[in-house]
Write a protein that holds these residues in place. Structure first.
Motif, PDB file in Angstrom:
ATOM      1  N   SER A 122      19.132   7.600  19.190  1.00 55.71           N
ATOM      2  CA  SER A 122      20.088   6.493  19.262  1.00 55.71           C
ATOM      3  C   SER A 122      19.864   5.608  20.476  1.00 55.71           C
ATOM      4  O   SER A 122      20.364   4.476  20.526  1.00 55.71           O
ATOM      5  N   GLN A 123      19.123   6.104  21.468  1.00 53.46           N
ATOM      6  CA  GLN A 123      18.865   5.337  22.676  1.00 53.46           C
ATOM      7  C   GLN A 123      17.541   4.570  22.623  1.00 53.46           C
ATOM      8  O   GLN A 123      17.246   3.795  23.529  1.00 53.46           O
ATOM      9  N   MET A 124      16.754   4.784  21.567  1.00 53.25           N
ATOM     10  CA  MET A 124      15.489   4.061  21.447  1.00 53.25           C
ATOM     11  C   MET A 124      15.760   2.567  21.273  1.00 53.25           C
ATOM     12  O   MET A 124      16.778   2.171  20.677  1.00 53.25           O
ATOM     13  N   LEU A 183      15.842  -4.533  14.102  1.00 52.89           N
ATOM     14  CA  LEU A 183      14.501  -4.892  13.639  1.00 52.89           C
ATOM     15  C   LEU A 183      13.725  -5.699  14.675  1.00 52.89           C
ATOM     16  O   LEU A 183      12.521  -5.493  14.853  1.00 52.89           O
ATOM     17  N   GLU A 184      14.379  -6.607  15.363  1.00 56.42           N
ATOM     18  CA  GLU A 184      13.664  -7.442  16.328  1.00 56.42           C
ATOM     19  C   GLU A 184      13.153  -6.637  17.521  1.00 56.42           C
ATOM     20  O   GLU A 184      12.254  -7.089  18.241  1.00 56.42           O
ATOM     21  N   ALA A 185      13.706  -5.435  17.723  1.00 55.27           N
ATOM     22  CA  ALA A 185      13.245  -4.577  18.814  1.00 55.27           C
ATOM     23  C   ALA A 185      12.147  -3.620  18.370  1.00 55.27           C
ATOM     24  O   ALA A 185      11.624  -2.857  19.188  1.00 55.27           O
ATOM     25  N   GLY A 192      17.621   5.209   7.526  1.00 58.37           N
ATOM     26  CA  GLY A 192      18.131   5.295   8.885  1.00 58.37           C
ATOM     27  C   GLY A 192      19.451   4.573   9.066  1.00 58.37           C
ATOM     28  O   GLY A 192      20.411   4.783   8.318  1.00 58.37           O
ATOM     29  N   PHE A 193      19.504   3.703  10.064  1.00 65.34           N
ATOM     30  CA  PHE A 193      20.736   2.965  10.371  1.00 65.34           C
ATOM     31  C   PHE A 193      20.988   1.804   9.410  1.00 65.34           C
ATOM     32  O   PHE A 193      21.950   1.055   9.583  1.00 65.34           O
ATOM     33  N   GLY A 194      20.120   1.613   8.443  1.00 70.20           N
ATOM     34  CA  GLY A 194      20.339   0.584   7.430  1.00 70.20           C
ATOM     35  C   GLY A 194      19.890  -0.814   7.812  1.00 70.20           C
ATOM     36  O   GLY A 194      20.256  -1.792   7.157  1.00 70.20           O
ATOM     37  N   TRP A 195      19.065  -0.929   8.847  1.00 73.89           N
ATOM     38  CA  TRP A 195      18.632  -2.263   9.290  1.00 73.89           C
ATOM     39  C   TRP A 195      17.930  -3.027   8.171  1.00 73.89           C
ATOM     40  O   TRP A 195      18.208  -4.215   7.943  1.00 73.89           O
ATOM     41  N   HIS A 196      16.997  -2.369   7.477  1.00 74.80           N
ATOM     42  CA  HIS A 196      16.249  -3.053   6.418  1.00 74.80           C
ATOM     43  C   HIS A 196      17.135  -3.342   5.211  1.00 74.80           C
ATOM     44  O   HIS A 196      16.942  -4.347   4.520  1.00 74.80           O
ATOM     45  N   CYS A 197      18.097  -2.462   4.943  1.00 80.77           N
ATOM     46  CA  CYS A 197      19.020  -2.696   3.834  1.00 80.77           C
ATOM     47  C   CYS A 197      19.813  -3.973   4.063  1.00 80.77           C
ATOM     48  O   CYS A 197      19.950  -4.819   3.164  1.00 80.77           O
TER      49      CYS A 197
END
Length: 245
Positions: free
Chosen positions: A16-18, A25-27, A52-57
């Motif tokens: 979670s700290q990455m 996504l931008e990171a 994962g955290f659903g960024w791509h969704c």
């Protein structure tokens, strides 16, 4: 072997700290290249494996996808994804990628980010994805590069003063499980060569449309100076023959 390290409290806290977990996504250094390999998502039915955290969704919906199914084995991941999502057209499901079971032609786009090196049978997954895609459907994914996964240590060879001399490569053709170290935890990753992965896709019936080993860009060169001394990621885009319905 179906791993669920992300439901381990310590591992999940480290993950979670990455930067990519915090900044999205931008990171993620490979995102600019991955994004360019995606098809037009307007009106598409999308499946995200290892969401994962659903960024791509959420990205898919923001860019016109009609519906998105996000699959992940981790309850922690999906709890965070649901907390970050306010969209009834995104359906998060807790199950292993190896256990997905959908109707033939259920999706127009299948994507996955840095997840397939955790599964043992990539060829079977390719066959399933092929069935679940509609004719003309796109399959885009990223994995850790085989040069990166070949040795379990996944680390540089260092000089006497701690300087990174080179990236050692050994046992490249010895495919299979590697006991690797990630986020201060032991994890099992599966090493398979570039040719094994491409041949599995071809055997499933896909046509390869683009490959990338994430070449350096001016934007990343400074921050990722050492990372471009060897390929860290392999990005692949393939398509199921036929025309969209």
């Amino acid at each position: 072997m179906k791993q669920n390290k992300y439901d381990d409290a310590g591992f999940f806290a480290n993950y979670s700290q990455m930067p990519r977990s915090v900044g999205g996504l931008e990171a993620a250094g490979e995102w600019h290249e991955f994004r360019a390999m995606l098809p037009d998502l307007s009106g598409k039915r999308v499946l995200d494996l290892g969401c994962g955290f659903g960024w791509h969704c959420r990205y898919a919906r923001e860019h016109g996808a009609a519906s998105v199914v996000g699959v992940d084995l981790s309850a922690n991941m999906l709890e965070r994804a649901r907390a970050m999502t306010d969209d009834p057209a995104i359906d998060y499901r807790q199950l292993a990628m190896e256990d997905i079971d959908f109707a033939d032609g259920a999706f127009d786009v299948v994507l996955s980010s840095l997840a397939f090196h955790y599964i043992a049978d990539f060829a079977e997954l390719c066959r399933r994805v092929y069935r679940y895609l509609a004719p003309g459907g796109a399959f885009v994914f990223s994995v850790e590069h085989p040069i990166f996964t070949a040795r379990a240590a996944q680390d540089w060879h260092y000089g006497p003063n701690g300087e990174r001399l080179h990236w050692p490569l050994d046992d490249y053709h010895e495919e299979g499980a590697r006991q690797a170290r990630f986020l201060d935890n032991d994890v099992v990753k599966y090493h398979r060569t570039v040719s094994t992965q491409l041949n599995a896709l071809l055997a499933a019936g896909f046509a390869i449309t683009k490959l990338s080993e994430l070449p350096p860009t001016p934007e990343l060169a400074a921050a990722w100076k050492d990372e471009f001394r060897r390929p860290m990621f392999l990005l692949v885009a393939v398509r199921k023959p036929g025309e969209y319905m």
